[in-house]
Design a protein around this motif. Sequence first.
Motif, short mmCIF file in Angstrom:
data_model
loop_
_atom_site.label_atom_id
_atom_site.label_comp_id
_atom_site.label_asym_id
_atom_site.label_seq_id
_atom_site.Cartn_x
_atom_site.Cartn_y
_atom_site.Cartn_z
N HIS A 1 -13.98 12.09 0.78
CA HIS A 1 -12.86 10.79 1.04
C HIS A 1 -13.65 10.03 2.17
O HIS A 1 -13.62 8.78 2.18
N GLU B 1 -14.77 6.07 2.38
CA GLU B 1 -14.08 5.12 3.42
C GLU B 1 -15.28 4.65 4.52
O GLU B 1 -15.11 3.32 4.67
N ARG C 1 -14.88 -2.55 -1.72
CA ARG C 1 -13.30 -2.20 -1.94
C ARG C 1 -13.37 -1.46 -3.22
O ARG C 1 -13.48 -2.16 -4.32
N HIS D 1 -9.33 4.98 -4.87
CA HIS D 1 -9.58 6.45 -4.60
C HIS D 1 -9.01 7.26 -5.68
O HIS D 1 -7.80 7.02 -5.82
N ALA E 1 -10.39 4.13 9.68
CA ALA E 1 -10.26 3.97 8.34
C ALA E 1 -8.95 3.85 7.80
O ALA E 1 -8.72 3.60 6.86
N ILE F 1 -6.86 6.38 7.15
CA ILE F 1 -6.67 7.43 6.53
C ILE F 1 -4.93 8.15 6.83
O ILE F 1 -4.84 8.59 7.97
#
Length: 340
Positions: A182, A186, A195, A198, A335, A337
Amino acid sequence: MRWRAISAPRRSRPEGEGPAMLRRILLAAALLPFGVQAQEAPFPSRPITLLVGFAPGGGTDILARLIAPKLSEELGQPVAVENRTGGGGTIAVVATARAKPDGHTVTLGTVSNNVQVPLAMKAPPFDPLRDVTPLTQVASVPLVMTVPASSPARDVQGFVALAKANPGGFNFASNGVGTSQHMAAELFMLATGTRMVHVPYRGSGPASIDLAANVVQVNFDTLSTVLPHIRGERLRGLAVTTRARSDQLPSVPTMIESGLAGYDIDLWYMLFGPAGLPDAVVLRWSEALGRALRDETLRTRLRESGFDAKGGTPAEAAALVRADIARYGEVVRRAGISLD
């Protein structure tokens, strides 16, 4: 003057004293050495469980099954690999943290489920510094940006052009929110201005299957996981994420060579036990793994599977964990996240 001897007054014998009580005392004394020996049985005294936080077929599972037979030989006890999936790999770490601290339950953790995923959680289920004991780094491996063999993208810049032409239309796979896969994706999006959507999976095995079927369009997974699929021409490798090319994929360029300056990520694997392990058990594990990783047959098998064998001391392993907590904490912040 003659002194008169004073005799002690007689007393009645309390209930429980007498021959029966004496026999119980003697029996307890006789058994005491055996109880002490049982408590001080040297590690390992029974079979060992090696927990893996990801599904069969992924890099962590592959590595665990490669090293388990040699560890069993070094420790003199069976080493059983057990997959405990879910939570981005953290379920296996939590199970290890809660295990009895005697060395018989350990986990093959990664920078992903031991560092990155907890950093992305608002309420992580364990503390990566306090709740587990780093034993030794086992190996490291680069990630590989891979696409289906049917993809029109032949290189990184070709993929970037396709993704920019269809913003939000490409899906990328990972082993869960906050995992290395992940974070690699990112960082790729941040670096390229693309873009994508996920799609988290429970492990690399099912993610690779869906990638080959074009259910998802790209993944950033470990070399050990994707190598058989690339060799079998089910997937195409566009770039490796480390500064140097891989000996196993010498024709695949690095991300830096592909135009992404400073892009450098690898994934490490490390053995962890519960917190509070006795020093002697930590040393026994470190020595056993060190001997296993010096075995040329095992090193060859690891290299052929895409792993770079490591080793080192428990102190060096702990220092690596601390350094990456600082490093990836910044990545999570940049990012944005978050694992709710």
